[in-house]
Design a protein around this motif. Sequence first.
Motif, PDB file in Angstrom:
ATOM      1  N   THR A 132       0.818  -1.211   0.000  1.00 47.03           N
ATOM      2  CA  THR A 132       0.000   0.000   0.000  1.00 47.03           C
ATOM      3  C   THR A 132       0.853   1.263   0.000  1.00 47.03           C
ATOM      4  OG1 THR A 132      -0.136  -0.338   2.368  1.00 47.03           O
ATOM      5  CG2 THR A 132      -2.079  -0.871   1.095  1.00 47.03           C
ATOM      6  N   GLY A 133       2.158   1.096  -0.124  1.00 41.48           N
ATOM      7  CA  GLY A 133       3.013   2.265  -0.203  1.00 41.48           C
ATOM      8  C   GLY A 133       3.274   2.929   1.129  1.00 41.48           C
ATOM      9  N   LEU A 134       2.866   2.307   2.220  1.00 38.39           N
ATOM     10  CA  LEU A 134       3.159   2.880   3.540  1.00 38.39           C
ATOM     11  C   LEU A 134       4.610   2.630   3.898  1.00 38.39           C
ATOM     12  CD1 LEU A 134      -0.004   1.674   5.468  1.00 38.39           C
ATOM     13  CD2 LEU A 134       0.435   3.925   4.551  1.00 38.39           C
ATOM     14  N   PRO A 160       3.604   1.369  -5.546  1.00 41.47           N
ATOM     15  CA  PRO A 160       2.732   1.949  -4.495  1.00 41.47           C
ATOM     16  C   PRO A 160       3.306   3.182  -3.799  1.00 41.47           C
ATOM     17  CG  PRO A 160       2.788  -0.425  -4.295  1.00 41.47           C
ATOM     18  CD  PRO A 160       3.772  -0.072  -5.355  1.00 41.47           C
ATOM     19  N   HIS A 161       4.574   3.136  -3.371  1.00 38.27           N
ATOM     20  CA  HIS A 161       5.011   4.266  -2.552  1.00 38.27           C
ATOM     21  C   HIS A 161       5.271   5.514  -3.369  1.00 38.27           C
ATOM     22  CE1 HIS A 161       8.997   2.768  -3.728  1.00 38.27           C
ATOM     23  NE2 HIS A 161       9.420   3.974  -3.499  1.00 38.27           N
ATOM     24  N   ARG A 162       5.211   5.401  -4.701  1.00 33.24           N
ATOM     25  CA  ARG A 162       5.349   6.606  -5.519  1.00 33.24           C
ATOM     26  C   ARG A 162       4.014   7.044  -6.090  1.00 33.24           C
ATOM     27  NH1 ARG A 162      10.075   4.479  -7.995  1.00 33.24           N
ATOM     28  NH2 ARG A 162      11.852   4.896  -6.632  1.00 33.24           N
TER      29      ARG A 162
END
Lengths: 590, 389
Positions: A370-372, A387-389
């Motif tokens: 989830t990019g967390l 996800p994190h971008r």
Amino acid sequence: MIRFENVGVRYDGAAEPTLRGIDFEVPEGELVLLVGPSGVGKSTVLGAVSGLVPHFTGGTLGGRVTVAGRDTRTHKPRELADVVGTVGQDPLAHFVTDTVEDELAYGMESLGLAPEVMRRRVEETLDLLGLAGLRDRPIATLSGGQRQRVAIGSVLTPHPRVLVLDEPTSALDPAAAEEVLAVLQRLVHDLGTTVLMAEHRLERVVQYADRVVLLPAPGAAPVVGPPAEVMAVSPVCPPVVDLGRLAGWSPLPLTVRDARRRAEDLRELLAGAVAPVAGGRAKAEVPAAPVRASRRRSLFRRAAAPAPASVPGPVPVRETAPLAEIRSLTVRRARIEALRQVGLTLVPGETTALMGRNGAGKSTLLGALTGLVEPTAGTVRVLGATPHRTGPRELIRRVGLVPQDPRDLLYADTVAAECVAADQDADAEPGTCRALLAELLPGVTDDTHPRDLSEGQCLALALAVVLTARPPLLLLDEPTRGLDYAAKARLAAILRGLAAEGHAILLATHDVELAAEIAHRVVLLAEGEVIADGPTAEIVVSSPSFAPQVTKILAPQRWLTVTEVRETLDGRETLGERETLDEGEALGER
Amino acid sequence: MSDGSVLRCGGGAVAGRAPTGAPRGGRRALVHPGAWWLWALALGTAATRTTNPLLLALLIGVSGYVVATHRIATPAARSYAAFVKLGLAVLAVRLVFAVALGSPIPGSHVLLTLPEVPLPHWAQGIRLGGEVTAEALLFAAYDGLKLATLLICVGAANALAAPSRLLKSLPGALYETGVAVVVALTFAPHLIADVRRLRAARRLRGRPDRGLRGLLQVGLPVLEGALERSVALAAAMESRGYGRTATVPARVRRTTAALTLGGLLGVCAGTYGLLTAAGGTYGLPLLLAGVGAALAGLRLGGRRSLRTRYRPDPWGVRAWLVTGSGVAVAALLTLASVRDPEALHPGVVPLVAPGLPLWPAAAVLLGLLPALVVPQAPVSPRNPEEPSP
């Protein structure tokens, strides 16, 4: 030791009393289990023993509760501290000091014990609970099972005669839960401590109980008796009891061992059938049954009970394009490798259970999807995006996560406001979220405050909020924590439906029974590495701590859930005469 | 459990790590935490006596060195970095203010001229923008550095002895207040963790998780969570016997109240006497009598409390040495600031390079004594075998 005399509790402002006519006694040295569906007042009963109800919580207590001869009406909780030790649901909220040794001493300091006595008891308790190696550790660095043991130790040092525990194993992985239960067992057997404990995960605890107090419904009178008798009428029961009821065993077995000894007939009856999991099961060899028989049986079975609703749907074809792909993902945080070289592919329609110890990296993996969590090395792709971008608004269309505490996702004052906000967040048609919620959780009114919802209802609301953006990939972190069996069954049905619609579902869970029920595939994590990845049946059957009870009882056959067995047996009856014939044949072949 | 014959139960995770007879450093402090706090606060006091950047840097260096060698491995110890950052922030803010709002320091070396914002007449005396002189900047920098050093010294105290351990040494009568403070202190890290978790959760709702807006919107849930947790903790503490009191005779209770109140009055009157010119004669005796009465009241009040102490930290020779070295630094710098104010407060008008006064610098180095007399903690309690969640 503990005596409830016609006790009723009504909280201020509540229309109905929470408890009514509670009348039972816990004799000294017994381990008594308090069971019942969510919201029947189990925590209130426990609070009444330690005196927190009503001295601390407010409300009115009718009747009389006595503990070791002391009336809780006239004794405040602090004056009961030397006879009652209480551990609440969240051990973290229980700790006053910051290291293990200080925490063990805290209660004794309050009681004013002599320094030499304190010193001796701390050392003894460290040994008794296996905490000696952790004595200097800051509590913040302990794992869940260790924390729970420290919490129990911290109330044990004043030598209370009664121990009151609220869900001591719910948040723990199977091995940590065993650790805690072994300690309780020792306390009861060796030290004669009286234990009163509430727990949803009956499959873990019911065999240790000397007696069960069942609160069948809010305001109903409790049913008290030996575990086997109470379980026979209980609305909540573990799989082993469910299987026992199905097979008509009496008295009901409570342990896997007892059940195995009774299960010979059942095993014979089921011998030829292939369990109806269409997934890995069908692909896997079924060594228990002769191949010829099994092939034939499976044909019959399909004819008799086509695609039962209670098992994971057909396994999706792995050739479809993956929804999410993780390649050699490494996450390092504060010099600790949370994940190491993890690879995982998720395809539409497949439900994957992510299992492993507390702290094995399950939540980190969900965070990476989830990019967390930013990967230190390796790649994570969800529908082509990293996800994190990716911005949050974009991301929720691809992947949705229901966090461990679903309340984290809820901000609004009312259910209706929450749904409106979710529609706006997701740019969805107004009313989308409310419609989803009506499907998942019928009967919740618009003006309910999310904080007033039960654990299961909260989860449903958070799920509805997440699904509003229609993410094809759905992640759940520890979804069954605090859910009773009914809520769990509802959740399983919902998730099964979502998988059938083509969602890829990844759930991190300690709950082997849930995994057995809905997952096509199980991924085991240990110390940040994937140690096993394969069809549920293959993975859980071979693991002593991750095997569901039904599997253990019916081994070497490969059954996972009671529902499977039930449906197979139902299908059997419709087959009539032919069946008995086959039965003899199967026996002959053995 | 009451006899020693208990068996070790199944916690396999701890096998092989049982402490043997070896001396343990870990949690049992080698030096009384109060000594570390006195040492660090004395260094902080010394820092307030000077604006000489070289001396201040030396003070930071001394405290930093001792922290590096003797820090404890608790979460509170990590706050040292936070205190350093806070110190730098204070310095930066001080500089920004000096640039933006001007400074009363007259200077001739103009570095740059900012456009001056005309302010209405009621804001006379306040200036926005205008000339920025080297003198003003330097003065602000010295001043900011002094504050930063003070903060870093407090951070050092935190890193060397957790404040909660310090509060354990409070007299019995103050114990409950002490616990309240400890609980409040442990709440800050929990709040930060909550803010992080909830901001992460905002991302899951598709809302921006960065920026001030995001922070503000999680404020309410964070406070709600903190409130819930404090209620849960209060319940746990209550059921563990917090606040149990012994029954004491009414006579003792009354004497306690009288002594405490009388003592406080004495302290107030005595302080007033000392500060006013006229009361020079009665000020000091009254103050001392007040302090004495208050202490006696506290001691008597301790009888109401049933509490006992588990393994209290002993105050030994090392504690005296640690405290002594800090107090010596503070005393010598105070003395130096009286004797030789020029060296300790280098002028900015005219601009001069600050020199390092030899004797005060040597005095600051006395603060290194703890690094020599206190043995270093043997191993950090971090255990690589067991993952932290």
